[in-house]
Enzyme design. Structure first.
Site, PDB file in Angstrom:
ATOM      1  N   CYS A 274      -5.850  -1.821  -0.024  1.00 50.04           N
ATOM      2  CA  CYS A 274      -6.785  -0.887   0.641  1.00 50.04           C
ATOM      3  C   CYS A 274      -7.573  -0.394  -0.531  1.00 50.04           C
ATOM      4  O   CYS A 274      -8.433   0.234  -0.520  1.00 50.04           O
ATOM      5  CB  CYS A 274      -5.936   0.295   1.314  1.00 50.04           C
ATOM      6  SG  CYS A 274      -4.679   1.193   0.377  1.00 50.04           S
TER       7      CYS A 274
ATOM      8  N   ILE B 140       2.265  -2.087   5.954  1.00 50.06           N
ATOM      9  CA  ILE B 140       2.087  -0.616   6.167  1.00 50.06           C
ATOM     10  C   ILE B 140       2.467  -0.120   7.672  1.00 50.06           C
ATOM     11  O   ILE B 140       3.146   0.911   7.563  1.00 50.06           O
ATOM     12  CB  ILE B 140       0.258  -0.317   5.940  1.00 50.06           C
ATOM     13  CG1 ILE B 140       0.146  -0.907   4.497  1.00 50.06           C
ATOM     14  CG2 ILE B 140       0.346   1.010   6.082  1.00 50.06           C
ATOM     15  CD1 ILE B 140      -1.419  -0.835   4.226  1.00 50.06           C
TER      16      ILE B 140
END
Length: 399
Positions: free
Chosen positions: A46, A181
Protein backbone atom coordinates in the site's frame (compact mmCIF):
# COMPACT_ATOMS: atom_id res chain seq x y z
CA UNK A 1 24.58 -4.31 -11.74
CA UNK A 2 21.88 -4.30 -9.06
CA UNK A 3 19.37 -1.50 -9.57
CA UNK A 4 16.08 -0.24 -8.15
CA UNK A 5 13.21 1.84 -9.44
CA UNK A 6 10.93 2.96 -6.63
CA UNK A 7 8.53 5.67 -5.56
CA UNK A 8 9.75 8.86 -3.95
CA UNK A 9 8.71 9.46 -0.35
CA UNK A 10 5.66 11.50 0.54
CA UNK A 11 3.69 10.90 -2.66
CA UNK A 12 -0.05 11.38 -2.53
CA UNK A 13 -2.17 8.24 -2.71
CA UNK A 14 -3.60 9.43 -6.05
CA UNK A 15 -0.09 9.14 -7.54
CA UNK A 16 0.87 5.89 -5.80
CA UNK A 17 -2.18 4.06 -7.07
CA UNK A 18 -1.25 5.01 -10.66
CA UNK A 19 2.13 3.35 -10.12
CA UNK A 20 0.80 0.27 -8.36
CA UNK A 21 1.00 -3.27 -9.75
CA UNK A 22 -1.45 -6.16 -9.96
CA UNK A 23 -0.27 -9.38 -8.33
CA UNK A 24 -2.33 -11.39 -10.79
CA UNK A 25 -0.03 -10.02 -13.52
CA UNK A 26 3.32 -10.77 -11.82
CA UNK A 27 4.09 -13.70 -14.10
CA UNK A 28 3.66 -11.42 -17.14
CA UNK A 29 5.73 -8.65 -15.54
CA UNK A 30 8.65 -10.93 -14.66
CA UNK A 31 8.64 -12.64 -18.03
CA UNK A 32 8.96 -9.29 -19.79
CA UNK A 33 11.50 -7.87 -17.33
CA UNK A 34 13.75 -10.87 -17.96
CA UNK A 35 13.86 -9.94 -21.64
CA UNK A 36 16.40 -7.23 -20.75
CA UNK A 37 17.32 -7.97 -17.10
CA UNK A 38 19.20 -10.91 -15.63
CA UNK A 39 17.08 -10.93 -12.45
CA UNK A 40 14.03 -9.14 -11.07
CA UNK A 41 11.91 -8.89 -7.90
CA UNK A 42 8.69 -6.86 -7.57
CA UNK A 43 7.63 -5.48 -4.20
CA UNK A 44 4.21 -3.84 -4.15
CA UNK A 45 2.42 -2.75 -0.98
CA UNK A 46 0.00 0.00 0.00
CA UNK A 47 2.97 2.31 0.56
CA UNK A 48 5.51 1.27 -2.04
CA UNK A 49 6.11 -0.05 -5.51
CA UNK A 50 9.71 -1.14 -5.96
CA UNK A 51 11.29 -3.00 -8.85
CA UNK A 52 14.67 -4.56 -8.02
CA UNK A 53 16.58 -5.79 -11.04
CA UNK A 54 20.03 -6.85 -12.23
CA UNK A 55 21.06 -5.28 -15.53
CA UNK A 56 24.32 -4.18 -17.14
CA UNK A 57 22.86 -0.94 -18.46
CA UNK A 58 22.06 2.03 -16.22
CA UNK A 59 20.34 4.75 -18.21
CA UNK A 60 16.98 6.26 -19.15
CA UNK A 61 16.34 3.45 -21.62
CA UNK A 62 16.10 0.97 -18.75
CA UNK A 63 13.61 3.18 -16.93
CA UNK A 64 11.57 3.57 -20.12
CA UNK A 65 11.52 -0.20 -20.69
CA UNK A 66 10.36 -0.91 -17.14
CA UNK A 67 7.59 1.68 -17.37
CA UNK A 68 6.50 0.01 -20.59
CA UNK A 69 6.36 -3.44 -18.94
CA UNK A 70 4.07 -2.15 -16.18
CA UNK A 71 2.00 0.03 -18.47
CA UNK A 72 2.80 3.20 -16.51
CA UNK A 73 2.47 6.69 -17.96
CA UNK A 74 5.93 8.14 -18.76
CA UNK A 75 4.79 11.48 -17.31
CA UNK A 76 4.94 9.80 -13.89
CA UNK A 77 8.71 9.25 -14.04
CA UNK A 78 9.28 12.39 -11.99
CA UNK A 79 7.69 10.62 -9.02
CA UNK A 80 10.18 7.75 -9.09
CA UNK A 81 13.85 7.32 -8.23
CA UNK A 82 16.47 5.12 -9.88
CA UNK A 83 19.32 3.76 -7.74
CA UNK A 84 22.16 1.30 -8.19
CA UNK A 85 24.78 -0.62 -6.24
CA UNK A 86 25.34 0.16 -2.56
CA UNK A 87 22.34 2.52 -2.36
CA UNK A 88 20.02 -0.32 -3.38
CA UNK A 89 21.53 -2.70 -0.83
CA UNK A 90 21.20 -0.18 2.01
CA UNK A 91 17.64 0.72 0.99
CA UNK A 92 16.43 -2.90 1.00
CA UNK A 93 18.02 -3.63 4.40
CA UNK A 94 16.24 -0.58 5.83
CA UNK A 95 12.96 -1.57 4.18
CA UNK A 96 12.90 -5.06 5.74
CA UNK A 97 13.71 -3.50 9.12
CA UNK A 98 10.69 -1.19 8.91
CA UNK A 99 12.46 2.17 8.53
CA UNK A 100 10.72 3.11 5.26
CA UNK A 101 7.19 2.06 6.21
CA UNK A 102 4.50 4.72 6.59
CA UNK A 103 3.77 3.17 9.96
CA UNK A 104 7.26 3.08 11.47
CA UNK A 105 8.38 -0.44 12.30
CA UNK A 106 5.18 -2.10 11.06
CA UNK A 107 5.40 -5.86 11.15
CA UNK A 108 4.07 -6.79 7.71
CA UNK A 109 6.82 -5.59 5.38
CA UNK A 110 9.23 -8.46 6.11
CA UNK A 111 6.57 -10.99 5.12
CA UNK A 112 5.77 -8.99 2.00
CA UNK A 113 9.44 -8.94 0.97
CA UNK A 114 9.72 -12.69 1.57
CA UNK A 115 6.63 -13.27 -0.54
CA UNK A 116 8.01 -11.15 -3.39
CA UNK A 117 11.37 -12.93 -3.31
CA UNK A 118 9.73 -16.38 -3.12
CA UNK A 119 7.57 -15.61 -6.15
CA UNK A 120 10.60 -14.52 -8.20
CA UNK A 121 12.46 -17.63 -7.07
CA UNK A 122 9.53 -19.82 -8.17
CA UNK A 123 9.51 -18.09 -11.56
CA UNK A 124 13.32 -18.49 -11.89
CA UNK A 125 13.69 -14.70 -11.90
CA UNK A 126 16.50 -14.66 -9.32
CA UNK A 127 19.70 -16.66 -9.60
CA UNK A 128 22.77 -14.62 -8.66
CA UNK A 129 23.23 -11.22 -7.00
CA UNK A 130 19.56 -10.50 -6.27
CA UNK A 131 19.15 -14.07 -5.04
CA UNK A 132 21.87 -13.57 -2.43
CA UNK A 133 20.79 -9.98 -1.63
CA UNK A 134 17.23 -10.95 -0.73
CA UNK A 135 18.42 -13.91 1.34
CA UNK A 136 20.70 -11.55 3.27
CA UNK A 137 17.94 -8.94 3.62
CA UNK A 138 15.40 -11.44 4.97
CA UNK A 139 17.98 -12.67 7.50
CA UNK A 140 18.65 -9.03 8.42
CA UNK A 141 14.94 -8.33 8.92
CA UNK A 142 14.49 -11.34 11.19
CA UNK A 143 17.54 -10.52 13.29
CA UNK A 144 16.55 -6.85 13.51
CA UNK A 145 13.07 -7.65 14.80
CA UNK A 146 14.45 -10.14 17.32
CA UNK A 147 17.23 -7.90 18.66
CA UNK A 148 14.99 -4.80 18.75
CA UNK A 149 12.26 -6.94 20.39
CA UNK A 150 9.72 -5.58 17.93
CA UNK A 151 7.44 -8.49 18.85
CA UNK A 152 6.78 -6.66 22.14
CA UNK A 153 5.20 -3.73 20.30
CA UNK A 154 3.73 -5.11 17.05
CA UNK A 155 1.96 -2.64 14.80
CA UNK A 156 0.33 -2.72 11.38
CA UNK A 157 -2.39 -0.91 9.48
CA UNK A 158 -4.71 -3.76 10.51
CA UNK A 159 -4.04 -3.33 14.22
CA UNK A 160 -4.39 0.45 14.04
CA UNK A 161 -7.80 0.40 12.31
CA UNK A 162 -9.17 -2.30 14.60
CA UNK A 163 -8.06 -0.37 17.70
CA UNK A 164 -9.52 2.85 16.27
CA UNK A 165 -12.86 1.16 15.65
CA UNK A 166 -12.95 -0.45 19.10
CA UNK A 167 -12.09 2.87 20.76
CA UNK A 168 -15.19 4.30 19.07
CA UNK A 169 -17.36 1.60 20.62
CA UNK A 170 -17.99 -0.36 17.42
CA UNK A 171 -19.09 -3.98 17.83
CA UNK A 172 -20.14 -5.08 14.32
CA UNK A 173 -17.54 -5.12 11.54
CA UNK A 174 -17.31 -6.07 7.88
CA UNK A 175 -13.94 -7.07 6.43
CA UNK A 176 -13.79 -7.11 2.63
CA UNK A 177 -10.94 -9.28 1.38
CA UNK A 178 -9.16 -12.04 3.28
CA UNK A 179 -5.57 -11.73 2.13
CA UNK A 180 -2.68 -10.93 4.46
CA UNK A 181 -4.14 -7.62 5.68
CA UNK A 182 -7.74 -8.83 5.91
CA UNK A 183 -6.89 -12.02 7.78
CA UNK A 184 -4.76 -10.03 10.22
CA UNK A 185 -7.65 -7.60 10.83
CA UNK A 186 -9.98 -10.52 11.52
CA UNK A 187 -7.43 -11.98 13.94
CA UNK A 188 -7.29 -8.71 15.90
CA UNK A 189 -11.09 -8.39 15.88
CA UNK A 190 -11.68 -11.91 17.18
CA UNK A 191 -9.21 -11.35 20.00
CA UNK A 192 -11.38 -8.40 21.10
CA UNK A 193 -14.88 -8.01 22.47
CA UNK A 194 -16.82 -7.71 19.18
CA UNK A 195 -20.29 -9.00 18.38
CA UNK A 196 -20.15 -9.84 14.67
CA UNK A 197 -17.51 -9.99 11.94
CA UNK A 198 -18.71 -10.38 8.36
CA UNK A 199 -15.98 -11.49 5.95
CA UNK A 200 -16.64 -10.74 2.29
CA UNK A 201 -14.77 -12.88 -0.27
CA UNK A 202 -15.34 -14.09 -3.81
CA UNK A 203 -15.58 -17.75 -2.79
CA UNK A 204 -16.81 -18.23 0.81
CA UNK A 205 -16.18 -21.99 0.62
CA UNK A 206 -12.42 -21.43 0.53
CA UNK A 207 -12.31 -20.12 4.11
CA UNK A 208 -12.33 -23.22 6.29
CA UNK A 209 -10.11 -22.14 9.20
CA UNK A 210 -12.59 -19.95 11.10
CA UNK A 211 -14.99 -21.53 13.56
CA UNK A 212 -15.85 -18.58 15.78
CA UNK A 213 -19.63 -18.13 16.06
CA UNK A 214 -19.20 -14.36 15.64
CA UNK A 215 -17.86 -14.89 12.10
CA UNK A 216 -20.15 -14.87 9.06
CA UNK A 217 -18.57 -15.50 5.65
CA UNK A 218 -20.45 -14.10 2.65
CA UNK A 219 -19.90 -13.50 -1.05
CA UNK A 220 -19.63 -10.12 -2.77
CA UNK A 221 -23.17 -10.35 -4.14
CA UNK A 222 -24.56 -10.39 -0.58
CA UNK A 223 -22.44 -7.64 0.98
CA UNK A 224 -24.81 -4.73 0.25
CA UNK A 225 -27.62 -6.45 2.14
CA UNK A 226 -25.39 -6.81 5.20
CA UNK A 227 -23.97 -3.25 5.25
CA UNK A 228 -27.07 -2.09 7.14
CA UNK A 229 -26.10 -4.39 10.03
CA UNK A 230 -22.51 -3.18 10.51
CA UNK A 231 -20.98 -0.03 11.92
CA UNK A 232 -17.54 -0.34 10.35
CA UNK A 233 -16.11 -1.63 7.06
CA UNK A 234 -12.44 -2.58 6.62
CA UNK A 235 -11.74 -3.00 2.91
CA UNK A 236 -8.45 -4.50 1.73
CA UNK A 237 -8.79 -6.24 -1.62
CA UNK A 238 -6.44 -6.27 -4.60
CA UNK A 239 -9.23 -5.33 -7.02
CA UNK A 240 -8.34 -2.82 -9.77
CA UNK A 241 -11.74 -1.14 -9.35
CA UNK A 242 -13.98 0.16 -6.56
CA UNK A 243 -15.68 -2.52 -4.48
CA UNK A 244 -17.72 0.03 -2.49
CA UNK A 245 -19.61 2.78 -4.29
CA UNK A 246 -21.99 5.48 -3.12
CA UNK A 247 -25.04 3.49 -4.22
CA UNK A 248 -23.94 0.55 -2.04
CA UNK A 249 -24.44 2.54 1.19
CA UNK A 250 -27.99 3.06 2.54
CA UNK A 251 -28.94 6.73 2.86
CA UNK A 252 -28.38 8.22 6.32
CA UNK A 253 -26.47 5.09 7.34
CA UNK A 254 -23.76 6.07 9.85
CA UNK A 255 -20.62 4.23 8.92
CA UNK A 256 -16.87 4.19 9.59
CA UNK A 257 -14.93 2.94 6.54
CA UNK A 258 -11.23 2.07 6.39
CA UNK A 259 -9.81 1.72 2.89
CA UNK A 260 -6.48 -0.13 3.17
CA UNK A 261 -6.15 -0.86 -0.55
CA UNK A 262 -3.93 0.62 -3.26
CA UNK A 263 -5.47 1.28 -5.72
CA UNK A 264 -8.41 2.31 -3.56
CA UNK A 265 -11.39 0.06 -2.89
CA UNK A 266 -13.80 2.82 -1.87
CA UNK A 267 -15.18 5.62 -4.03
CA UNK A 268 -13.64 8.86 -2.69
CA UNK A 269 -16.91 10.82 -2.97
CA UNK A 270 -18.23 8.93 0.07
CA UNK A 271 -15.99 11.09 2.27
CA UNK A 272 -18.23 14.11 1.48
CA UNK A 273 -21.22 12.68 3.33
CA UNK A 274 -21.56 13.74 7.00
CA UNK A 275 -22.77 10.32 8.11
CA UNK A 276 -19.71 8.57 6.71
CA UNK A 277 -16.14 8.72 8.04
CA UNK A 278 -13.77 7.45 5.34
CA UNK A 279 -10.09 6.94 6.17
CA UNK A 280 -7.63 5.87 3.45
CA UNK A 281 -4.22 4.31 4.04
CA UNK A 282 -2.46 7.69 4.23
CA UNK A 283 -4.83 9.00 6.89
CA UNK A 284 -4.55 5.75 8.84
CA UNK A 285 -0.75 5.95 8.90
CA UNK A 286 -1.00 9.35 10.60
CA UNK A 287 -3.01 8.01 13.50
CA UNK A 288 -0.48 8.27 16.31
CA UNK A 289 -0.23 5.15 18.39
CA UNK A 290 1.24 5.28 21.89
CA UNK A 291 4.17 2.98 21.11
CA UNK A 292 5.54 4.96 18.15
CA UNK A 293 8.30 6.65 20.17
CA UNK A 294 9.33 3.38 21.80
CA UNK A 295 9.61 1.66 18.40
CA UNK A 296 11.73 4.52 17.02
CA UNK A 297 14.13 4.35 19.97
CA UNK A 298 14.56 0.60 19.75
CA UNK A 299 15.01 0.68 15.99
CA UNK A 300 17.67 3.39 16.10
CA UNK A 301 19.61 1.46 18.73
CA UNK A 302 19.83 -1.56 16.39
CA UNK A 303 21.02 0.15 13.21
CA UNK A 304 24.33 -1.68 13.58
CA UNK A 305 22.59 -4.89 12.53
CA UNK A 306 21.76 -3.33 9.16
CA UNK A 307 25.39 -2.27 8.65
CA UNK A 308 26.61 -5.79 9.47
CA UNK A 309 24.37 -7.34 6.83
CA UNK A 310 25.29 -4.69 4.27
CA UNK A 311 28.97 -5.46 4.90
CA UNK A 312 28.33 -9.21 4.66
CA UNK A 313 26.65 -8.84 1.29
CA UNK A 314 29.30 -6.44 -0.05
CA UNK A 315 31.99 -8.92 1.02
CA UNK A 316 30.20 -11.75 -0.78
CA UNK A 317 29.85 -9.61 -3.90
CA UNK A 318 33.56 -8.69 -3.91
CA UNK A 319 34.61 -12.30 -3.46
CA UNK A 320 32.24 -13.31 -6.25
CA UNK A 321 34.33 -11.21 -8.64
CA UNK A 322 37.28 -13.60 -8.22
CA UNK A 323 35.17 -16.74 -8.71
CA UNK A 324 36.46 -17.26 -12.30
CA UNK A 325 40.06 -17.24 -10.99
CA UNK A 326 39.18 -19.70 -8.23
CA UNK A 327 37.71 -22.05 -10.85
CA UNK A 328 40.91 -21.78 -12.91
CA UNK A 329 43.04 -22.57 -9.84
CA UNK A 330 40.93 -25.65 -9.14
CA UNK A 331 41.31 -26.73 -12.77
CA UNK A 332 45.10 -26.47 -12.48
CA UNK A 333 44.97 -28.48 -9.24
CA UNK A 334 42.80 -31.13 -10.91
CA UNK A 335 45.22 -31.42 -13.85
CA UNK A 336 48.24 -31.81 -11.54
CA UNK A 337 46.43 -34.42 -9.44
CA UNK A 338 45.25 -36.30 -12.53
CA UNK A 339 48.80 -36.36 -13.95
CA UNK A 340 50.26 -37.78 -10.69
CA UNK A 341 47.46 -40.33 -10.30
CA UNK A 342 47.96 -41.56 -13.88
CA UNK A 343 51.70 -41.86 -13.24
CA UNK A 344 51.04 -43.88 -10.09
CA UNK A 345 48.64 -46.20 -11.94
CA UNK A 346 51.11 -46.81 -14.77
CA UNK A 347 54.20 -47.37 -12.58
CA UNK A 348 52.72 -48.92 -9.45
CA UNK A 349 53.02 -52.45 -10.82
CA UNK A 350 56.77 -52.18 -11.45
CA UNK A 351 58.01 -49.96 -8.58
CA UNK A 352 57.99 -49.90 -4.81
CA UNK A 353 54.70 -48.25 -3.82
CA UNK A 354 56.12 -46.26 -0.92
CA UNK A 355 59.01 -44.84 -2.93
CA UNK A 356 56.71 -44.01 -5.85
CA UNK A 357 54.23 -42.25 -3.56
CA UNK A 358 57.06 -40.20 -1.99
CA UNK A 359 58.30 -39.08 -5.41
CA UNK A 360 54.84 -38.12 -6.63
CA UNK A 361 53.97 -36.20 -3.44
CA UNK A 362 57.30 -34.33 -3.64
CA UNK A 363 56.69 -33.68 -7.35
CA UNK A 364 53.26 -32.17 -6.57
CA UNK A 365 54.72 -29.96 -3.84
CA UNK A 366 57.60 -28.89 -6.08
CA UNK A 367 55.16 -27.89 -8.81
CA UNK A 368 53.57 -25.20 -6.65
CA UNK A 369 56.76 -24.15 -4.80
CA UNK A 370 58.67 -23.72 -8.06
CA UNK A 371 55.85 -21.62 -9.51
CA UNK A 372 55.91 -19.42 -6.40
CA UNK A 373 59.69 -19.00 -6.67
CA UNK A 374 59.45 -18.08 -10.36
CA UNK A 375 56.71 -15.55 -9.64
CA UNK A 376 58.73 -14.02 -6.77
CA UNK A 377 61.79 -13.68 -9.05
CA UNK A 378 59.67 -11.95 -11.72
CA UNK A 379 58.23 -9.60 -9.10
CA UNK A 380 61.73 -8.75 -7.85
CA UNK A 381 62.84 -7.75 -11.33
CA UNK A 382 59.66 -5.65 -11.72
CA UNK A 383 60.14 -3.95 -8.34
CA UNK A 384 56.95 -5.39 -6.76
CA UNK A 385 58.51 -8.14 -4.66
CA UNK A 386 57.22 -6.83 -1.29
CA UNK A 387 53.56 -7.23 -2.20
CA UNK A 388 54.25 -10.56 -3.90
CA UNK A 389 56.20 -11.79 -0.87
CA UNK A 390 53.33 -10.91 1.49
CA UNK A 391 50.91 -12.91 -0.67
CA UNK A 392 53.28 -15.92 -0.84
CA UNK A 393 53.77 -15.77 2.94
CA UNK A 394 49.98 -15.91 3.43
CA UNK A 395 49.53 -18.77 0.97
CA UNK A 396 52.31 -20.95 2.43
CA UNK A 397 51.94 -19.66 6.01
CA UNK A 398 55.55 -18.57 6.28
CA UNK A 399 56.32 -16.84 9.61
Amino acid sequence: MIQLIGLKKGLDLSIREKLSTRKSHYEYYLKNLLEFCAEAVIISTCNRTEIYFNCERYDDTIVHNIFKVFGWDNDLKEYTFHSKGHDVIKHLMEVVSGFHSKILGEDQILGQVKEAYSYSLKESAVSAELHRLFQEAITCGKEFRTEARMYDIPVSSSSIVVNYGLQHGIKNFMVIGYGEIGSLAVKYLLSSNVSKVYIVVRDPKKIVDLHDKRVHIIGFKDKNEIIEEVECIISCTSAPHYVIKREDIPKEKKLLIFDLAVPRDVEESLAKYPNIELLDIDTISKIDDKNKKLRAERMDSCRGIIKNHIDAYEEWRKLREITPYIKKLKMVSAEVSKDRINTFIHKSSSKNHQELAKKLIKSTSDFYINRAIETLKEAKLEGSEEQCLRIIEKIFRIN
